[in-house]
Enzyme design. Sequence first.
Site, PDB file in Angstrom:
ATOM      1  N   CYS A 170      84.598  22.026  -1.034  1.00 22.27           N
ATOM      2  CA  CYS A 170      85.476  23.091  -1.518  1.00 22.27           C
ATOM      3  C   CYS A 170      84.650  24.084  -2.347  1.00 22.27           C
ATOM      4  O   CYS A 170      83.743  24.718  -1.805  1.00 22.27           O
ATOM      5  CB  CYS A 170      86.627  22.458  -2.309  1.00 22.27           C
ATOM      6  SG  CYS A 170      87.857  23.558  -3.004  1.00 22.27           S
ATOM      7  N   ASP A 227      92.129  26.038   8.303  1.00 20.45           N
ATOM      8  CA  ASP A 227      91.950  26.323   6.874  1.00 20.45           C
ATOM      9  C   ASP A 227      92.232  27.803   6.640  1.00 20.45           C
ATOM     10  O   ASP A 227      91.425  28.660   7.023  1.00 20.45           O
ATOM     11  CB  ASP A 227      90.521  25.978   6.463  1.00 20.45           C
ATOM     12  CG  ASP A 227      90.266  26.145   4.967  1.00 20.45           C
ATOM     13  OD1 ASP A 227      91.081  26.812   4.288  1.00 20.45           O
ATOM     14  OD2 ASP A 227      89.254  25.620   4.487  1.00 20.45           O
ATOM     15  N   HIS A 259      91.969  22.585   5.212  1.00 19.02           N
ATOM     16  CA  HIS A 259      90.998  22.535   4.116  1.00 19.02           C
ATOM     17  C   HIS A 259      91.033  21.134   3.497  1.00 19.02           C
ATOM     18  O   HIS A 259      92.034  20.427   3.563  1.00 19.02           O
ATOM     19  CB  HIS A 259      91.383  23.582   3.062  1.00 19.02           C
ATOM     20  CG  HIS A 259      90.373  23.746   1.975  1.00 19.02           C
ATOM     21  ND1 HIS A 259      89.226  24.498   2.138  1.00 19.02           N
ATOM     22  CD2 HIS A 259      90.338  23.270   0.708  1.00 19.02           C
ATOM     23  CE1 HIS A 259      88.532  24.478   1.010  1.00 19.02           C
ATOM     24  NE2 HIS A 259      89.186  23.732   0.132  1.00 19.02           N
TER      25      HIS A 259
END
Length: 291
Positions: A170, A227, A259
């Site tokens: 991330c 995502d 994601h």
Amino acid sequence: MSIFEPDLRSLAGETRPSRRAVMVTSLATGFALAAQPIAAQTAIATDANGLTAGQVKVPTQDGAIPAYRAMPASGGPFPVVLVVQEIFGVHEHIKDVCRRLAKLGFYAVAPELYARQGDVSGMTDIQAIVRDVVAKVPDAQVLGDLDATVAFAKESGQADTARLGITGFCWGGRIVWLYAAHNPALKAGVAWYGRLAGAATPLQPKNPLDLVTALKAPVLGLYGGADPGIPVSTVDQMREACRAAGKTCDLVVYPDTPHAFNADYRPSYRPGPARDGWQRLQAWFRQHGVA
């Protein structure tokens, strides 16, 4: 933009990095509150049997920052993997990733890279985390703290920093690309769903797409095709930019995957892509001289 890959342009409250006192001196216990509720039925828990694992202090020019380190309890020196946190900081999931890597024979270490800006572990509002902490973390500070972590590992005598890798998730996925353009000693990086493009800020002046020609190490990028914060078009753009620059990069897109698909403690977890990505990480590190 995904809440986990925020646009920081309007949030950065400072115009340049400066020396700051370390605010966070200890790592949080358990999972960050903003990551709740935890999907206990899917969470992976890696024990510390056969490992030396726990909090350490990494010296920096501003004072010591906390980090989580895990490595085999005997043998060494071990190849090093820097583990770069999610937006939630160094909480239980990141610690577990370090133990997983240690079980594979690595010296894995995750420094708390928000240590000067604040402790996000007790915050429940993701937008507040972004606004009040993440947006105020300069890229230059992050890269310097990662360098300090490498120096700490080398000084321990238990780490072979000539075999240096990095992986991140991330927020940390973006940092992997930045570090690959920063440290010529890096052997390889693996970026999990890190943002590749976006608006620049004074504290985050470059994105990975801006740094392709400066890459100093091979990078594997692992992305979800579903995502919303990282469009597949930007992954395609990065792949083409690496090819045009003659850089060794492999960008993998998992179809219909969200994601944070490796975050086994959250509903976004997808076992198939997560397992495949983990195997690819190991192969990438072996191929490029980390393992």
